[in-house]
Enzyme design. Structure first.
Site, mmCIF file in Angstrom:
data_model
loop_
_atom_site.group_PDB
_atom_site.id
_atom_site.type_symbol
_atom_site.label_atom_id
_atom_site.label_comp_id
_atom_site.label_asym_id
_atom_site.label_seq_id
_atom_site.Cartn_x
_atom_site.Cartn_y
_atom_site.Cartn_z
ATOM 1 N N GLY A 42 4.861 30.865 27.168
ATOM 2 C CA GLY A 42 4.518 30.855 25.758
ATOM 3 C C GLY A 42 5.467 31.764 24.973
ATOM 4 O O GLY A 42 5.923 31.692 23.870
ATOM 5 N N ASN A 91 1.827 36.939 29.067
ATOM 6 C CA ASN A 91 1.627 37.649 30.392
ATOM 7 C C ASN A 91 2.305 38.821 30.566
ATOM 8 O O ASN A 91 3.255 39.219 29.854
ATOM 9 C CB ASN A 91 2.389 36.966 31.592
ATOM 10 N N GLU A 142 0.500 26.834 30.639
ATOM 11 C CA GLU A 142 -0.162 28.189 31.028
ATOM 12 C C GLU A 142 -1.313 28.359 30.592
ATOM 13 O O GLU A 142 -2.019 29.392 30.899
ATOM 14 C CB GLU A 142 0.887 29.227 31.201
ATOM 15 N N GLY A 192 14.492 29.466 31.264
ATOM 16 C CA GLY A 192 14.287 27.988 30.714
ATOM 17 C C GLY A 192 13.638 28.208 29.272
ATOM 18 O O GLY A 192 13.618 27.437 28.511
ATOM 19 N N ASP A 193 12.832 29.476 29.521
ATOM 20 C CA ASP A 193 12.116 29.728 28.060
ATOM 21 C C ASP A 193 13.073 30.141 26.790
ATOM 22 O O ASP A 193 12.944 29.510 25.773
ATOM 23 C CB ASP A 193 11.244 30.918 28.175
ATOM 24 N N GLY A 235 23.802 23.125 33.169
ATOM 25 C CA GLY A 235 23.643 22.667 31.683
ATOM 26 C C GLY A 235 22.555 21.892 31.478
ATOM 27 O O GLY A 235 21.611 22.195 32.065
HETATM 28 O O1 RIB Z 1 9.130 31.363 32.747
HETATM 29 C C1 RIB Z 1 9.025 32.646 33.087
HETATM 30 C C2 RIB Z 1 7.542 33.195 32.725
HETATM 31 O O2 RIB Z 1 6.799 32.391 33.744
HETATM 32 C C3 RIB Z 1 7.289 34.678 33.115
HETATM 33 O O3 RIB Z 1 7.555 35.531 32.310
HETATM 34 C C4 RIB Z 1 5.957 34.700 33.879
HETATM 35 O O4 RIB Z 1 5.144 35.224 33.002
HETATM 36 C C5 RIB Z 1 5.559 33.324 34.348
HETATM 37 O O5 RIB Z 1 4.785 32.702 33.384
#
Ligand code: RIB
Length: 295
Positions: free
Chosen positions: A40, A10, A136, A240-241, A214
């Site tokens: 992603g 994105n 997504e 989280g990513d 945590g």
């Molecule tokens: O997890 C964060 C992401 O969620 C952002 O970067 C945004 O693009 C959404 O997809």
């Protein structure tokens, strides 16, 4: 063991606001910035910055070529990333002073993945390889089935959670990477959702993030926890990513579950101290220093 992340990319338009908008309200943002994002893509960048060999499959529009460049610079394999007609996926993100956010997502090219792209990509992977997936893109159910046919292990982060997720072949998932809301939604209860999810999918490992508290891991009756780190949050987007990418890499490196959770929490703690999603993801050396400073 190779990692394929079939996931979104994105363009994030991030507005710094005093507070998240209420219905009917108009508010001036103090700043608007464009960042690389997408759950992603963020997870792929986290994997690459952690030092993993990672292939990213997905779709961008012509306006998203800078995302391909960013992946290349991070060392990501990009041969399965396609440029298609139409705009790249995008978001409007409000970030308030506490670092909390809210996100509007337009899928764009992320929903242009074809059956042919899935088959052609997955033909290059096989037994022992890992598929990482979020929610997504279009066709996650098809990708999960195809990956399992190839003998891959499936790590699924059902984010953003939707009703449709419950129709996916979740019994094929080897590891769920969830937050508390996602776990509760999938398990159908808010009462110890991680345990309930583990009971519902007894063959899957559960990794549940708890924000600044945590993360925990559950599998067949065993529960392992790691404490979070107390840091000043500037922007929680992509935390989280970052956790997911670092956790998976630590796992591939053979770290104990507890050490992998701790390392992933540390990477996420660094990320929340910076603006942006991909831009905030630390390099492995930064995580080493952060952990060394905290014993
Ligand atoms: O997890 C964060 C992401 O969620 C952002 O970067 C945004 O693009 C959404 O997809």
């Amino acid at each position: 063991m190779r990692i394929l992340n079939f996931g979104s990319l994105n363009i994030d338009y991030v507005y710094s606001v005093p507070h998240i908008l209420r219905p009917g309200e108009t508010l001036a943002a103090s700043k608007m910035e464009r960042f690389a994002g997408g759950k992603g893509s963020n997870q792929t960048v986290a994997l690459a910055r952690a030092g993993a060999a990672v292939w990213h499959a997905g779709c961008i529009g012509a306006d998203g070529e800078f995302l391909r460049d960013m992946h290349r610079e991070a060392g990501v394999h990009t041969e399965f990333l396609r440029t298609v007609e139409g705009p790249t996926g995008s978001t409007v993100i409000q970030v308030e002073k506490s670092g909390e956010n809210c996100i509007i997502y337009h899928p764009g090219a992320n929903h242009r993945i074809t059956a042919e792209q899935i088959a052609e990509t997955l033909a290059n992977f096989g037994k022992g390889d890992i598929l990482l997936l979020q929610n997504e893109i279009n066709a996650p159910a098809e990708i999960i089935r195809a990956a399992k046919k190839q003998g891959m292990k499936v790590f699924f982060n059902p984010s953003p959670i939707t009703d449709a997720v419950k129709q996916y072949p979740l019994e094929l998932v080897d590891c769920f990477l969830v937050n508390e809301i996602e776990a509760a939604e999938l398990a159908g209860t808010e009462c110890d959702p991680a345990a309930a999810l583990a009971e519902k999918y007894p063959d899957a490992e559960i990794v549940m993030t708890l924000g600044k508290r945590g993360a925990i891991w559950l599998y067949q009756g065993v529960r392992i926890a790691a404490e979070g780190f107390s840091v000043r949050a500037v922007d929680t987007t992509g935390a989280g990513d970052t956790f997911t990418g670092y956790y998976l890499k630590a796992l591939c490196d053979g770290l104990s579950t507890e050490a992998a959770l701790r390392r992933a929490c540390a990477a996420a703690a660094i990320a929340v101290g910076r603006m942006g999603a991909a831009a905030a993801i630390p390099a492995a050396e930064e995580v080493d220093v952060f952990l060394a400073e905290r014993g």
